[in-house]
Design an enzyme around this catalytic site. Structure first.
Site, short mmCIF file in Angstrom:
data_model
loop_
_atom_site.label_atom_id
_atom_site.label_comp_id
_atom_site.label_asym_id
_atom_site.label_seq_id
_atom_site.Cartn_x
_atom_site.Cartn_y
_atom_site.Cartn_z
N GLY A 104 -46.52 35.32 63.73
CA GLY A 104 -46.69 35.91 65.06
C GLY A 104 -45.74 37.03 65.36
O GLY A 104 -46.02 37.89 66.21
N LYS A 125 -38.73 40.63 61.00
CA LYS A 125 -39.00 39.66 62.07
C LYS A 125 -38.66 40.30 63.41
O LYS A 125 -37.52 40.66 63.66
CB LYS A 125 -38.18 38.39 61.87
CG LYS A 125 -38.52 37.30 62.90
CD LYS A 125 -37.84 36.00 62.57
CE LYS A 125 -38.22 34.92 63.58
NZ LYS A 125 -37.59 33.62 63.25
N GLY A 138 -44.65 39.60 69.80
CA GLY A 138 -44.27 39.94 68.43
C GLY A 138 -42.86 40.48 68.28
O GLY A 138 -42.46 40.87 67.19
N ARG A 202 -45.52 28.47 53.05
CA ARG A 202 -45.16 27.23 53.72
C ARG A 202 -46.20 26.15 53.44
O ARG A 202 -47.31 26.45 52.98
CB ARG A 202 -45.12 27.46 55.25
CG ARG A 202 -44.20 28.60 55.67
CD ARG A 202 -44.96 29.59 56.55
NE ARG A 202 -44.16 30.80 56.81
CZ ARG A 202 -43.18 30.85 57.70
NH1 ARG A 202 -42.92 29.81 58.45
NH2 ARG A 202 -42.48 31.95 57.86
N ASP A 270 -45.34 24.11 59.41
CA ASP A 270 -45.36 25.56 59.18
C ASP A 270 -43.96 26.12 59.00
O ASP A 270 -43.81 27.31 58.70
CB ASP A 270 -46.08 26.29 60.32
CG ASP A 270 -45.48 25.98 61.68
OD1 ASP A 270 -45.56 24.82 62.11
OD2 ASP A 270 -44.93 26.90 62.33
N ASP A 280 -37.01 29.81 58.71
CA ASP A 280 -37.24 29.94 60.16
C ASP A 280 -36.10 29.32 60.99
O ASP A 280 -36.17 28.16 61.39
CB ASP A 280 -38.58 29.33 60.56
CG ASP A 280 -39.74 30.21 60.14
OD1 ASP A 280 -39.49 31.36 59.74
OD2 ASP A 280 -40.89 29.75 60.20
#
EC number: 2.7.7.-
Length: 518
Positions: A104, A125, A138, A202, A270, A280
């Site tokens: 995302g 990111k 985003g 993932r 995820d 993450d």
């Protein structure tokens, strides 16, 4: 050394699999594809805040001194050799099926081939909208980006498997965020992290394809993953062998998290790497006071699904989800048998790790009782985990009374011990000293083993909070100090940070509890 702006990037993932080449950023379902082409959304002004020179050296990437390389780090330039995309995946979030998720706010620019011949994906990111942004923008804020950049590198130097971070840039644009989802949205400074990893695949990539009954795509992804990242696996049973190795890597990762006191905070499927990497960095934390029920994530309350002590069992549950995703390709009984190896793998690795934390020459069946006694005592007394184990390294070989023991460990305590707690600690230390006397290795060797296993510096949330506040004021001193300290976490060079969490940080937003926006 090559410039980011002049390298010939590889595109093996997008070449191997079907994708959406339209460049359409409208949030939507994308059946039949594993990625969507996404051009980063340009920002107002790219300012370099941090650069991991060590990682750049390892990958063969030149410093971003040229204008185009700097622009790449902020999403303001894409070279002709790149194919930027957002990956499509699904996942179980907090135990429930969430369906399609996807990158995302992450955009992979391409695959960088090192001088050793292996490839690393470079990913921005916070570089703007993707078809998987859903109702979000985003973007990423400085607060979350600083946390991701520093912790990615901190975990690497701690020796914990992890994705890495190459750069951190400010964007010069404000980003609206509701930090605790309580209706108090505010503008914060925007930032972008360039992440790097051999792969960002993932568990959720495989879950998505199974959920959509895209068996051909699933088989192709599994075969591709094995040939690229597990090339030693061959034969008719390669899918089972592959899954067994993912189980083993995940068990190892959980042991490493427990070793250093790391709490991920949001162990959704995820967020589980197919390579056994920490991936993450959101509402994470290291333990300050030792508490198996601690979770740093406000979204994880009140159930505390992802609390420190539950992480291994959640990893096992997540591996079960991955096994279910592989059912169209492999025998169910074989997958279940492979999954069940997790428990033995984990406990074998865990007790061996705890033996090194305690400086034992080996771990026998009797030593497991001592380890359980250590865990129970720490959970009751709740000392600072990092400081307690550091004090244990130089523990005198004779401690005559409960008062003497309590006084020795006082530096690690957040609250004064009761008489019963003092006796409990004294009983533990007496048993531990008795066990040390049976070591077949010398005291110095035992201590050296402990120093290599027990970090002296950890990236505590209150330090991150202070560094972020100072950066927002234009001050970089603490941020730079933390960048240096995290590179040498087992030494005594950075004793200024060797202290308990201060009282003011106990209830301070961003220090004790965080949200998934962190």
């Amino acid at each position: 050394m090559k410039l980011l702006s002049s390298n010939n990037y590889k595109k093996e993932f997008v070449t191997a699999f079907p994708g959406d080449d339209s460049g359409n950023l409208t949030p939507r379902q994308t059946p039949g594809v594993l990625y969507s082409k996404v051009i980063p959304t340009p920002v107002e002004k790219v300012t370099l805040l941090a650069w991991s020179a060590e990682l750049a050296q390892e990958l063969g990437i030149a410093n971003p001194d040229d204008e185009l390389s700097l622009a790449i780090l902020g999403g303001n330039h894409v070279t002709d050799a790149m194919y930027p995309y957002a990956a499509c995946y699904a996942g179980h979030q907090f135990g429930g099926w969430a369906g399609q998720l996807g990158d995302g706010r992450a955009i992979t620019l391409g695959e960088w081939e090192t001088h050793k011949g292996n490839s690393w994906e470079l990913q921005l990111k916070g570089a703007g909208l993707t078809p998987y942004s859903r109702r979000a923008d985003g973007r990423a804020v400085l607060r979350s980006s600083v946390r991701e950049y520093l912790m990615s590198e901190a975990m690497h130097y701690l020796g914990v498997p992890t994705t890495r971070a190459l750069s951190l840039v400010a964007t010069g644009e404000p980003v609206l965020r509701d930090m605790f989802y309580n209706g108090n949205a505010a503008f914060e400074a925007g930032a972008i992290v360039m992440r790097a990893a051999p792969s960002f695949l993932r568990f959720g990539n495989f879950e998505l394809l199974n959920s959509r009954k895209e068996t051909d795509n699933l088989r192709q992804l599994v075969d591709w993953t094995i040939s690229r990242y597990y090339p030693h696996i061959q034969g008719e049973d390669k899918i089972i062998s592959f899954f067994k190795e993912v189980v083993e890597r995940t068990a190892h990762l959980m042991v490493e998290w427990q070793r250093v006191g790391f709490v991920h905070g949001v162990m959704n499927t995820d967020n589980m790497s197919i390579l056994g990497l920490t991936i993450d960095y959101g509402p994470y934390s290291f333990l300050d006071d030792y508490d198996p029920d601690f979770t740093p994530n406000t979204t994880d309350l009140p159930g505390r699904r992802y609390a420190f002590g539950k992480q291994p069992s959640i990893a096992y549950w997540n591996l079960g989800c991955l096994a279910a995703a592989l059912l169209p390709l492999a025998d169910k009984d074989a997958l279940v048998a492979a999954l069940e190896t997790f428990k033995q793998q984990y406990w074998q690795k865990y007790y061996a790790m705890m033996g090194t934390k305690l400086g034992l020459d080996q771990v026998s069946r009797l030593d497991t009782d001592l380890i359980l006694q250590v865990e129970k005592t720490l959970a009751t007394l709740k000392p600072d985990m990092t400081i307690f184990f550091q004090l244990l390294i130089d523990l005198p070989l004779y401690m005559g009374s409960a008062e003497e023991v309590a006084a020795y460990f006082n530096e690690s305590l957040y609250e004064e011990l009761t008489e019963a707690q003092s006796e409990q600690l004294y009983t533990l230390i007496s048993a531990y000293l008795e066990r040390l006397n049976k070591n077949t290795i010398k005291r110095q060797a035992s201590q050296e083993l402990m120093r290599k296993t027990n970090p002296r510096f950890i990236l505590r949330n209150y330090l991150l909070h202070q560094a972020i506040e100072q950066l927002n004021e234009g001050k970089t001193e603490l941020f730079e100090q933390l960048q240096e300290a995290l590179k040498d976490p087992y030494s005594t060079k950075h004793n200024a940070f060797f202290q308990k969490r201060p009282e003011w940080a106990t209830q301070q937003a961003g220090c004790s509890m965080l949200s998934c926006s962190s």
